[in-house]
Write a protein that holds these residues in place. Structure first.
Motif, short mmCIF file in Angstrom:
data_model
loop_
_atom_site.label_atom_id
_atom_site.label_comp_id
_atom_site.label_asym_id
_atom_site.label_seq_id
_atom_site.Cartn_x
_atom_site.Cartn_y
_atom_site.Cartn_z
N GLY A 38 11.52 1.30 -10.66
CA GLY A 38 10.08 1.20 -10.45
C GLY A 38 9.68 0.13 -9.45
O GLY A 38 10.51 -0.56 -8.86
N GLY A 39 8.35 0.00 -9.25
CA GLY A 39 7.80 -1.01 -8.36
C GLY A 39 7.38 -0.49 -7.01
O GLY A 39 6.75 -1.21 -6.24
N HIS A 40 7.72 0.75 -6.69
CA HIS A 40 7.38 1.35 -5.41
C HIS A 40 7.02 2.81 -5.67
O HIS A 40 7.57 3.44 -6.57
CB HIS A 40 8.58 1.25 -4.45
N LEU B 2 0.78 -1.23 0.00
CA LEU B 2 0.00 0.00 0.00
C LEU B 2 0.82 1.29 0.00
O LEU B 2 0.43 2.29 0.60
CB LEU B 2 -0.98 -0.01 1.18
N CYS B 3 1.92 1.30 -0.75
CA CYS B 3 2.67 2.55 -0.89
C CYS B 3 1.83 3.61 -1.60
O CYS B 3 1.84 4.80 -1.22
CB CYS B 3 3.98 2.31 -1.63
N GLY B 4 1.06 3.22 -2.61
CA GLY B 4 0.22 4.18 -3.32
C GLY B 4 -0.89 4.73 -2.45
O GLY B 4 -1.20 5.93 -2.51
N VAL B 5 -1.48 3.89 -1.63
CA VAL B 5 -2.51 4.34 -0.69
C VAL B 5 -1.91 5.33 0.30
O VAL B 5 -2.53 6.34 0.65
CB VAL B 5 -3.15 3.14 0.02
N ASP C 124 8.74 9.11 1.51
CA ASP C 124 8.83 7.71 1.14
C ASP C 124 7.99 6.88 2.11
O ASP C 124 8.33 6.77 3.28
CB ASP C 124 10.28 7.25 1.18
N PRO C 125 6.88 6.27 1.65
CA PRO C 125 6.01 5.52 2.56
C PRO C 125 6.68 4.34 3.25
O PRO C 125 6.19 3.86 4.27
CB PRO C 125 4.88 5.03 1.65
N SER C 126 7.80 3.88 2.69
CA SER C 126 8.52 2.76 3.30
C SER C 126 9.97 3.15 3.58
O SER C 126 10.86 2.30 3.56
CB SER C 126 8.46 1.53 2.38
N GLY C 127 10.17 4.42 3.87
CA GLY C 127 11.52 4.89 4.15
C GLY C 127 11.96 4.55 5.57
O GLY C 127 11.14 4.26 6.45
N ARG D 115 12.30 0.45 -4.51
CA ARG D 115 12.18 0.66 -3.07
C ARG D 115 13.51 0.94 -2.38
O ARG D 115 13.54 1.54 -1.29
CB ARG D 115 11.51 -0.55 -2.41
N THR D 116 14.61 0.54 -2.99
CA THR D 116 15.92 0.77 -2.36
C THR D 116 16.36 2.22 -2.45
O THR D 116 17.46 2.56 -2.00
CB THR D 116 17.00 -0.14 -2.96
#
Length: 215
Positions: free
Chosen positions: A160-162, A59-62, A178-181, A147-148
Motif C-alpha cells: 500500500g501507500g500508492h 497526487l497518484c490518486g488525482v 501506474d501514475p509514477s511508473g 510504489r515499487t
C-alpha cells in the motif's frame, strides 16, 4: 470502449502521470534530479516549481481520477485544481508538521460522486479475485499498492501507500496504469496476480461511468 473475451478485458483509458514529465520519473524518484527542475512544471497548474515539487509526489490518486475522467470523455482539470478540490472536501488534510494526510477514501469518493456524477465506491476489503469482476463490468479500479510495483520489487518493504488504476485483467494478469511508473512500464503494464500480492494492500476505490440523470 472495452474489449473483452471470455477470459480477458482491456479498457481504453488515457494515461496521465502524477508528474509533469513522465519521462523524468526515473531521475526524480531516483534522486538524481529535483522535481522542481522539471521543465514542464507550470503545466501542472502550480504557481512555482517548489509548489509543484511538493504536490506531485502526493497526487497518484488525482492522476487516477484524471484518467477515469478522460476515459469517460469528461473535462480533465489540471492536477492542482483537483488537489485544491480534494483539500476543500477533506480528502487531503494538511498536517501541523507540514505534511499531508491522504488520499482519504470516503470524502474523495463522495467528491467524485457529487462533482463528476461518477460511481465511486470505497472497498476497505477488495480481494484480488474481485478486481477482474469490476473491470469486466466496465469499471476502473484504484488499487492501493506499494510504489515499487513500478519495478516489480521482489521484496517491497510494505504493502500500500500508492495508487494505480486497474484498466484490464485476464486469468494471469492485472493490467494497470501506474501514475509514477517508469517509461515502458507505466501504461498498460501487466502484473501477474502472484506478483500483485506482494504490493497490494487489499483495498481500493471502484470508479464507474457517469450515472444517468434522474427523471
Amino acid at each position: 470502449m472495452t474489449y473483452s473475451t471470455s477470459s480477458a478485458v482491456l479498457q481504453q483509458v488515457p494515461y496521465y502521470s502524477q508528474w509533469a514529465s513522465p519521462e523524468l520519473v526515473p531521475a526524480i524518484v531516483g534522486g538524481t534530479m529535483r522535481a522542481a527542475d522539471d521543465p514542464r512544471w507550470a503545466e501542472y497548474g502550480a504557481s512555482t516549481p517548489e509548489e509543484y515539487e511538493w504536490w506531485a509526489v502526493q497526487l497518484c490518486g488525482v492522476a487516477c481520477l484524471r484518467m477515469a475522467l478522460g476515459a469517460w470523455n469528461l473535462d480533465v482539470p489540471d492536477p492542482m485544481r483537483l488537489a485544491a478540490d480534494c483539500v476543500e472536501v477533506g480528502a487531503y488534510v494538511h498536517r501541523e508538521d507540514g505534511g499531508l494526510d491522504g488520499l482519504i477514501y470516503a470524502p474523495f469518493a463522495a467528491y467524485v460522486r457529487s462533482r463528476w456524477n461518477l460511481v465511486a465506491d470505497v472497498y476497505p476489503d477488495l480481494p484480488a479475485d474481485q478486481i477482474t469482476k469490476h473491470v469486466a463490468a466496465g469499471n476502473l479500479v484504484m488499487l492501493s499498492v506499494h510504489r515499487t510495483i513500478r519495478v516489480l520489487d521482489p521484496a517491497p518493504p510494505r504493502k500500500g501507500g500508492h495508487l494505480v488504476l486497474a484498466v484490464g485483467a485476464d486469468e494471469q494478469h492485472v493490467v494497470i496504469h501506474d501514475p509514477s511508473g517508469f517509461p515502458g512500464r507505466s501504461e498498460y503494464a501487466s502484473v501477474r496476480w502472484s506478483d500483485l500480492d506482494r504490493f497490494y494492500a487489499g483495498r481500493g476505490i471502484v470508479l464507474g461511468r457517469p450515472r444517468a440523470p434522474q427523471a
